[in-house]
Enzyme design. Sequence first.
Site, PDB file in Angstrom:
ATOM      1  N   ASP A  97       0.785  -1.236   0.000  1.00 51.15           N
ATOM      2  CA  ASP A  97       0.000   0.000   0.000  1.00 51.15           C
ATOM      3  C   ASP A  97       0.814   1.283   0.000  1.00 51.15           C
ATOM      4  OD1 ASP A  97       1.158   0.047   2.479  1.00 51.15           O
ATOM      5  OD2 ASP A  97      -0.646  -0.501   3.573  1.00 51.15           O
ATOM      6  N   GLU A 119      -0.016  -9.127  -0.945  1.00 54.63           N
ATOM      7  CA  GLU A 119      -0.735  -8.544   0.201  1.00 54.63           C
ATOM      8  C   GLU A 119      -1.927  -7.707  -0.294  1.00 54.63           C
ATOM      9  OE1 GLU A 119       0.324  -5.378   3.307  1.00 54.63           O
ATOM     10  OE2 GLU A 119       1.269  -7.137   4.182  1.00 54.63           O
ATOM     11  N   GLU A 133      -2.548   5.070   2.597  1.00 54.26           N
ATOM     12  CA  GLU A 133      -2.406   3.667   2.219  1.00 54.26           C
ATOM     13  C   GLU A 133      -3.712   3.029   1.746  1.00 54.26           C
ATOM     14  OE1 GLU A 133      -1.134   4.990   5.002  1.00 54.26           O
ATOM     15  OE2 GLU A 133       1.040   4.725   4.799  1.00 54.26           O
ATOM     16  N   HIS A 212       4.793   5.519  13.222  1.00 55.70           N
ATOM     17  CA  HIS A 212       5.175   6.386  12.099  1.00 55.70           C
ATOM     18  C   HIS A 212       4.019   6.884  11.247  1.00 55.70           C
ATOM     19  CE1 HIS A 212       4.378   3.497   8.848  1.00 55.70           C
ATOM     20  NE2 HIS A 212       4.718   2.581   9.718  1.00 55.70           N
ATOM     21  N   ARG A 214       1.193   8.462   9.012  1.00 50.18           N
ATOM     22  CA  ARG A 214       0.924   9.858   8.643  1.00 50.18           C
ATOM     23  C   ARG A 214      -0.307  10.430   9.343  1.00 50.18           C
ATOM     24  NH1 ARG A 214       4.140   9.406   4.352  1.00 50.18           N
ATOM     25  NH2 ARG A 214       4.792  11.300   3.298  1.00 50.18           N
ATOM     26  N   HIS A 245      11.474   5.912  13.937  1.00 55.32           N
ATOM     27  CA  HIS A 245      11.410   6.021  12.469  1.00 55.32           C
ATOM     28  C   HIS A 245      12.100   7.313  12.022  1.00 55.32           C
ATOM     29  CE1 HIS A 245       9.572   6.321   8.476  1.00 55.32           C
ATOM     30  NE2 HIS A 245       9.098   5.094   8.619  1.00 55.32           N
TER      31      HIS A 245
HETATM   32  C1  UD1 Z   1       6.251   5.066   4.169  1.00 57.21           C
HETATM   33  C2  UD1 Z   1       4.929   4.623   3.540  1.00 57.21           C
HETATM   34  C3  UD1 Z   1       4.076   3.910   4.575  1.00 57.21           C
HETATM   35  C4  UD1 Z   1       4.849   2.786   5.232  1.00 57.21           C
HETATM   36  C5  UD1 Z   1       6.139   3.326   5.814  1.00 57.21           C
HETATM   37  C6  UD1 Z   1       6.965   2.207   6.374  1.00 57.21           C
HETATM   38  C7  UD1 Z   1       3.873   6.010   1.806  1.00 57.21           C
HETATM   39  C8  UD1 Z   1       3.055   7.204   1.511  1.00 57.21           C
HETATM   40  N1  UD1 Z   1       4.190   5.804   3.099  1.00 57.21           N
HETATM   41  O1  UD1 Z   1       5.971   6.061   5.142  1.00 57.21           O
HETATM   42  O2  UD1 Z   1       2.932   3.369   3.935  1.00 57.21           O
HETATM   43  O3  UD1 Z   1       4.064   2.218   6.261  1.00 57.21           O
HETATM   44  O4  UD1 Z   1       6.893   3.959   4.764  1.00 57.21           O
HETATM   45  O5  UD1 Z   1       7.976   2.688   7.215  1.00 57.21           O
HETATM   46  O6  UD1 Z   1       4.240   5.292   0.914  1.00 57.21           O
HETATM   47  N2  UD1 Z   1      13.462   8.684   5.908  1.00 57.21           N
HETATM   48  C9  UD1 Z   1      14.837   8.653   5.973  1.00 57.21           C
HETATM   49  N3  UD1 Z   1      15.464   7.432   5.729  1.00 57.21           N
HETATM   50  C10 UD1 Z   1      14.795   6.311   5.420  1.00 57.21           C
HETATM   51  C11 UD1 Z   1      13.396   6.362   5.380  1.00 57.21           C
HETATM   52  C12 UD1 Z   1      12.740   7.563   5.613  1.00 57.21           C
HETATM   53  O7  UD1 Z   1      15.484   9.636   6.244  1.00 57.21           O
HETATM   54  O8  UD1 Z   1      15.427   5.269   5.199  1.00 57.21           O
HETATM   55  C13 UD1 Z   1      12.771   9.987   6.136  1.00 57.21           C
HETATM   56  C14 UD1 Z   1      12.975  10.965   4.961  1.00 57.21           C
HETATM   57  O9  UD1 Z   1      13.051  12.260   5.462  1.00 57.21           O
HETATM   58  C15 UD1 Z   1      11.691  10.772   4.156  1.00 57.21           C
HETATM   59  C16 UD1 Z   1      10.699  10.598   5.278  1.00 57.21           C
HETATM   60  O10 UD1 Z   1      11.366   9.776   6.243  1.00 57.21           O
HETATM   61  O11 UD1 Z   1      11.405  11.870   3.318  1.00 57.21           O
HETATM   62  C17 UD1 Z   1       9.369  10.007   4.888  1.00 57.21           C
HETATM   63  O12 UD1 Z   1       9.502   8.833   4.108  1.00 57.21           O
HETATM   64  P1  UD1 Z   1       8.210   8.319   3.264  1.00 57.21           P
HETATM   65  O13 UD1 Z   1       8.566   7.033   2.602  1.00 57.21           O
HETATM   66  O14 UD1 Z   1       7.707   9.400   2.394  1.00 57.21           O
HETATM   67  O15 UD1 Z   1       7.110   8.105   4.363  1.00 57.21           O
HETATM   68  P2  UD1 Z   1       7.048   7.124   5.611  1.00 57.21           P
HETATM   69  O16 UD1 Z   1       6.406   7.890   6.708  1.00 57.21           O
HETATM   70  O17 UD1 Z   1       8.376   6.515   5.811  1.00 57.21           O
HETATM   71  N1  UDP Z   2      11.234  -3.097  11.697  1.00 53.90           N
HETATM   72  C1  UDP Z   2      12.626  -3.058  11.598  1.00 53.90           C
HETATM   73  N2  UDP Z   2      13.332  -2.187  12.387  1.00 53.90           N
HETATM   74  C2  UDP Z   2      12.725  -1.351  13.272  1.00 53.90           C
HETATM   75  C3  UDP Z   2      11.303  -1.366  13.337  1.00 53.90           C
HETATM   76  C4  UDP Z   2      10.587  -2.247  12.540  1.00 53.90           C
HETATM   77  O1  UDP Z   2      13.207  -3.812  10.805  1.00 53.90           O
HETATM   78  O2  UDP Z   2      13.426  -0.594  13.960  1.00 53.90           O
HETATM   79  C5  UDP Z   2      10.474  -4.021  10.831  1.00 53.90           C
HETATM   80  C6  UDP Z   2       9.406  -4.858  11.490  1.00 53.90           C
HETATM   81  O3  UDP Z   2       9.926  -6.104  11.887  1.00 53.90           O
HETATM   82  C7  UDP Z   2       8.350  -5.002  10.408  1.00 53.90           C
HETATM   83  C8  UDP Z   2       8.538  -3.771   9.558  1.00 53.90           C
HETATM   84  O4  UDP Z   2       9.802  -3.217   9.898  1.00 53.90           O
HETATM   85  O5  UDP Z   2       8.585  -6.136   9.579  1.00 53.90           O
HETATM   86  C9  UDP Z   2       7.437  -2.769   9.785  1.00 53.90           C
HETATM   87  O6  UDP Z   2       7.754  -1.574   9.127  1.00 53.90           O
HETATM   88  P1  UDP Z   2       7.009  -0.203   9.399  1.00 53.90           P
HETATM   89  O7  UDP Z   2       6.451  -0.216  10.768  1.00 53.90           O
HETATM   90  O8  UDP Z   2       7.983   0.869   9.044  1.00 53.90           O
HETATM   91  O9  UDP Z   2       5.898  -0.181   8.281  1.00 53.90           O
HETATM   92  P2  UDP Z   2       4.412  -0.782   8.173  1.00 53.90           P
HETATM   93  O10 UDP Z   2       4.500  -2.251   8.424  1.00 53.90           O
HETATM   94  O11 UDP Z   2       3.569  -0.055   9.164  1.00 53.90           O
HETATM   95  O12 UDP Z   2       4.021  -0.457   6.786  1.00 53.90           O
END
Ligand code: UD1
Ligand code: UDP
Length: 371
Positions: A97, A119, A133, A212, A214, A245
């Site tokens: 998603d 999924e 999502e 994390h 939104r 996160h």
């Molecule tokens: C995204 C997904 C969400 C998923 C989550 C898992 C969308 C809209 N959101 O949310 O569905 O549950 O990932 O964690 O697709 N950042 C870093 N390093 C990283 C990752 C993120 O610095 O490795 C920071 C950056 O500033 C980035 C921000 O996090 O711009 C947001 O990342 P983004 O993928 O847009 O949204 P998430 O909240 O991570």
């Molecule tokens: N996870 C990880 N490191 C962390 C926190 C979570 O590897 O510090 C793993 C966790 O085991 C799970 C996945 O990340 O498999 C969940 O990711 P996240 O919560 O970012 O996204 P969501 O599942 O809500 O989309």
Amino acid sequence: MKKILVVFGTRPEAIKMSPLVKKFEEYPDVFETRVCVTAQHREMLDQVLDFFEVEPHYDLDLMKPGQNLYGLTAAIILGLKDVLEDFNPDFVCVHGDTSTTMSTSIASFYNQSKVCHIEAGLRTNDKWSPFPEEINRQVTGRIADYHFAPTTTSRDNLLKEGIKDDTILVTGNTVIDALLESVKKIEENPSDIVVNLDKLIGDEEVILVTGHRRENHGAGFERICEALKEIAVSKPDHKIIYPVHLNPKVQEPVNRILSDVKNILLIDPLAYQDFIWLMNRSKLIITDSGGVQEEAPSLGKPVLVMRDTTERPEAVDAGTVVLVGTDKELIVSETLDLLNNQDRFNRMSELHNPYGDGKACERVAKFIMNV
Ligand code: UD1
Ligand code: UDP
């Protein structure tokens, strides 16, 4: 030979898709497999690629600090254009998603490649929760040619939307494939981070926190942090460990409100294998994560979910997960009740696994082999 492109971009997609990549690669006479990462996430994605030893053929390297949905969506569609034109896959596999999922589906449709949605079929039917999502899933479901539903509940959601039965396969969730495979590796070879965490925790009970989403940004996170602070004060003999996160919208309130609380440990996101170890070491998990809700029942850990709606009702029905939203009082009262009420705690930690048997990837691969 079937040409398969597997596309993902975030940490949870990488965890849930890496075992599928490995599965396709077990059949080199049937599948020509390529991996494309959008790198919607960077560090959090790379941790997973390293652990599962997946080397992407294409890396769009798109992540920008504090990125927004408009720019990200547009960049993914444009980035995929070149990849799709280069490899011209018969099938594109996307997961779940995220923005990567939805945008890749649209780009694959433009290229007239078949879309396989892993999924598939999770629904809240509330377009604002989880945001964005829920709509990402629905759009992907509209475009997908084949739908790999983790449970019969998710299959039924798709049938209600008029998706044809013979394009849906109930597989279980690939997160369980990843988990079962990884637990073995972790026991064999604990990392330095695990060894240090183990020392730091000592004999204390651990409450593990992740968050994390939104829709919780802003006021929701303020309430979550205030609740954690209150729990920490009420339970000074427990350690709350929160791998935070990297999203700046999460980092800011968490560090501002919680960094000075004595028994709260804020740490960087953990590598997947270290996180699984910490889940196992924890007494209770408080999270808004989708993946964590699916993993925790396999490890027998009760979960309080900081969300108002769920597209994962199976765990709630099984009784291992309770929705507490982002209401401060409710998070505090439910956490303390679980910690103080041994009977309730024992009931919740009984092992249930509504999400699969670890063979989801094999089912997906066999299905695609035969279409
Ligand atoms: C995204 C997904 C969400 C998923 C989550 C898992 C969308 C809209 N959101 O949310 O569905 O549950 O990932 O964690 O697709 N950042 C870093 N390093 C990283 C990752 C993120 O610095 O490795 C920071 C950056 O500033 C980035 C921000 O996090 O711009 C947001 O990342 P983004 O993928 O847009 O949204 P998430 O909240 O991570
Ligand atoms: N996870 C990880 N490191 C962390 C926190 C979570 O590897 O510090 C793993 C966790 O085991 C799970 C996945 O990340 O498999 C969940 O990711 P996240 O919560 O970012 O996204 P969501 O599942 O809500 O989309």
